[in-house]
Design a protein around this motif. Sequence first.
Motif, PDB file in Angstrom:
ATOM      1  N   ALA A 198       0.479  -1.347   0.135  1.00 19.65           N
ATOM      2  CA  ALA A 198      -0.004   0.358  -0.133  1.00 19.65           C
ATOM      3  C   ALA A 198       0.720   1.251  -0.223  1.00 19.65           C
ATOM      4  CB  ALA A 198      -0.967  -0.233   1.018  1.00 19.65           C
ATOM      5  N   VAL A 199       2.170   1.515   0.984  1.00 20.73           N
ATOM      6  CA  VAL A 199       2.898   2.208   0.549  1.00 20.73           C
ATOM      7  C   VAL A 199       3.691   2.337  -0.437  1.00 20.73           C
ATOM      8  CG1 VAL A 199       4.836   3.209   1.788  1.00 20.73           C
ATOM      9  CG2 VAL A 199       3.293   2.135   3.388  1.00 20.73           C
ATOM     10  N   GLY A 200       4.180   1.113  -0.506  1.00 19.62           N
ATOM     11  CA  GLY A 200       4.421   1.485  -2.170  1.00 19.62           C
ATOM     12  C   GLY A 200       3.942   1.970  -3.148  1.00 19.62           C
ATOM     13  N   SER A 201       2.423   1.850  -3.588  1.00 15.98           N
ATOM     14  CA  SER A 201       1.635   2.144  -4.588  1.00 15.98           C
ATOM     15  C   SER A 201       1.674   3.946  -4.314  1.00 15.98           C
ATOM     16  CB  SER A 201       0.080   1.438  -4.206  1.00 15.98           C
ATOM     17  OG  SER A 201       0.398   0.114  -4.503  1.00 15.98           O
ATOM     18  N   LEU A 202       1.907   4.361  -2.897  1.00 17.19           N
ATOM     19  CA  LEU A 202       1.585   5.416  -2.666  1.00 17.19           C
ATOM     20  C   LEU A 202       2.267   6.272  -3.239  1.00 17.19           C
ATOM     21  CD1 LEU A 202      -0.397   6.115   0.301  1.00 17.19           C
ATOM     22  CD2 LEU A 202      -1.531   5.865  -2.423  1.00 17.19           C
ATOM     23  N   LEU A 203       4.361   5.790  -2.790  1.00 15.47           N
ATOM     24  CA  LEU A 203       5.397   6.122  -3.422  1.00 15.47           C
ATOM     25  C   LEU A 203       5.344   5.778  -4.896  1.00 15.47           C
ATOM     26  CD1 LEU A 203       8.129   7.613  -2.268  1.00 15.47           C
ATOM     27  CD2 LEU A 203       8.495   4.304  -2.442  1.00 15.47           C
ATOM     28  N   VAL A 204       4.830   4.838  -5.646  1.00 19.33           N
ATOM     29  CA  VAL A 204       4.618   5.127  -6.724  1.00 19.33           C
ATOM     30  C   VAL A 204       3.892   7.006  -7.488  1.00 19.33           C
ATOM     31  CG1 VAL A 204       4.012   4.609  -9.307  1.00 19.33           C
ATOM     32  CG2 VAL A 204       4.761   3.215  -7.551  1.00 19.33           C
ATOM     33  N   LEU A 205       3.216   6.768  -6.889  1.00 19.28           N
ATOM     34  CA  LEU A 205       1.609   8.101  -7.432  1.00 19.28           C
ATOM     35  C   LEU A 205       2.998   9.173  -6.596  1.00 19.28           C
ATOM     36  CD1 LEU A 205      -1.594   7.280  -5.742  1.00 19.28           C
ATOM     37  CD2 LEU A 205      -0.846   7.534  -8.172  1.00 19.28           C
ATOM     38  N   LEU A 206       3.689   9.825  -5.872  1.00 14.76           N
ATOM     39  CA  LEU A 206       4.674  10.517  -5.418  1.00 14.76           C
ATOM     40  C   LEU A 206       5.625  10.453  -7.019  1.00 14.76           C
ATOM     41  CD1 LEU A 206       4.890  10.615  -1.679  1.00 14.76           C
ATOM     42  CD2 LEU A 206       3.244  12.352  -3.198  1.00 14.76           C
ATOM     43  N   LEU A 207       6.431   9.572  -7.425  1.00 12.62           N
ATOM     44  CA  LEU A 207       7.346   9.486  -8.360  1.00 12.62           C
ATOM     45  C   LEU A 207       6.528  10.368  -9.303  1.00 12.62           C
ATOM     46  CD1 LEU A 207       9.062   6.687  -7.077  1.00 12.62           C
ATOM     47  CD2 LEU A 207      10.027   8.831  -6.407  1.00 12.62           C
ATOM     48  N   LYS A 208       5.592  10.093  -9.849  1.00 15.04           N
ATOM     49  CA  LYS A 208       5.252   9.944 -11.169  1.00 15.04           C
ATOM     50  C   LYS A 208       5.114  11.435 -11.481  1.00 15.04           C
ATOM     51  CE  LYS A 208       2.730   5.762 -12.691  1.00 15.04           C
ATOM     52  NZ  LYS A 208       3.561   5.928 -14.093  1.00 15.04           N
ATOM     53  N   GLU A 209       4.890  11.722  -9.388  1.00 15.89           N
ATOM     54  CA  GLU A 209       4.067  13.796 -10.049  1.00 15.89           C
ATOM     55  C   GLU A 209       5.399  14.511 -10.056  1.00 15.89           C
ATOM     56  OE1 GLU A 209       1.961  16.148  -9.214  1.00 15.89           O
ATOM     57  OE2 GLU A 209       1.119  13.971 -10.119  1.00 15.89           O
ATOM     58  N   ARG A 210       6.219  13.548 -10.599  1.00  7.43           N
ATOM     59  CA  ARG A 210       8.054  14.803 -10.483  1.00  7.43           C
ATOM     60  C   ARG A 210       8.455  13.401 -11.725  1.00  7.43           C
ATOM     61  NH1 ARG A 210      10.729  16.423  -6.060  1.00  7.43           N
ATOM     62  NH2 ARG A 210       9.337  16.399  -4.178  1.00  7.43           N
ATOM     63  N   SER A 211       7.512  13.658 -12.859  1.00  5.65           N
ATOM     64  CA  SER A 211       7.824  13.340 -14.130  1.00  5.65           C
ATOM     65  C   SER A 211       8.758  14.194 -14.616  1.00  5.65           C
ATOM     66  CB  SER A 211       6.423  12.989 -14.756  1.00  5.65           C
ATOM     67  OG  SER A 211       5.587  15.091 -15.425  1.00  5.65           O
ATOM     68  N   GLU A 212       9.537  14.932 -14.820  1.00  2.30           N
ATOM     69  CA  GLU A 212      10.600  15.735 -15.837  1.00  2.30           C
ATOM     70  C   GLU A 212      11.799  15.441 -14.691  1.00  2.30           C
ATOM     71  OE1 GLU A 212       9.756  18.058 -11.099  1.00  2.30           O
ATOM     72  OE2 GLU A 212       9.103  17.285 -13.274  1.00  2.30           O
ATOM     73  N   VAL A 213      11.690  14.370 -13.664  1.00  6.42           N
ATOM     74  CA  VAL A 213      12.547  13.999 -13.114  1.00  6.42           C
ATOM     75  C   VAL A 213      12.349  11.765 -13.424  1.00  6.42           C
ATOM     76  CG1 VAL A 213      14.367  13.958 -10.560  1.00  6.42           C
ATOM     77  CG2 VAL A 213      13.653  15.752 -11.702  1.00  6.42           C
ATOM     78  N   PHE A 214      11.853  12.035 -13.163  1.00  7.90           N
ATOM     79  CA  PHE A 214      11.742  10.526 -13.135  1.00  7.90           C
ATOM     80  C   PHE A 214      10.825   9.885 -13.913  1.00  7.90           C
ATOM     81  CE2 PHE A 214      12.346  11.214  -8.685  1.00  7.90           C
ATOM     82  CZ  PHE A 214      13.985  10.957  -8.183  1.00  7.90           C
TER      83      PHE A 214
END
Length: 210
Positions: free
Chosen positions: A190-206
């Motif tokens: 569950a935590v990992g799914s939310l982390l994916v969302l947070l990382l995708k918000e930084r699409s200019e980097v990740f």
Amino acid sequence: MDLNGCLQIIRQLSETRERLHVNSGGQSSILRLGIAFYFEALQNDAQVKSALDTLLSSENQQQLHPQLVEELHFYAKLARAAYANTPEEAYQRSGVPDQYIVHSQWNSTSETPAHVLYYRNCIAYICIRGTKQFEDVLRALSCSSDQLLHGRGHSGAVRAANALLVSMLPNLESLQLTHIFVAGHSFGGAVGSLLVLLLKERSEVFQNVH
């Protein structure tokens, strides 16, 4: 645990995906289901694991999508790495040499679950622990909701995902990345799914975060 029933469900989903030509998103759902019962078999009962290994024999694998079986084994092992207490134990659990560990936290805190960050061939693999320590239990019991991006989520999971992002961001930003894969078991998933969302918000980097 009825492994025959679980495997039958996976076979049916895999066959449906083939018939309907479903894209990789459909396969990801099948993979998550498979990882769930495979991990429980590895964790809980040697006899259950033996029965599952028999079910996943070469004869049975012919009825499954080959890539599904390969990824099932790989990511289930990765999820187990987060339950280790040392780099050596993580290697025994995951099969990934500890030379590829660029960041790790072997004990959970009130905010951050134990986790491991591997890096190999321009790919980062983030492994997040589920519930093992008392701190993990307290986090899971934080059942109010907190703001997350454009919505809200389980407060314990939201805080953990944000804490993981802060903890790993310097390492991730220093790496040359083509993909990031996140694996976790139970509450770690569950935590990992939310982390994916947070990382995708930084699409200019990740990019290519899964």
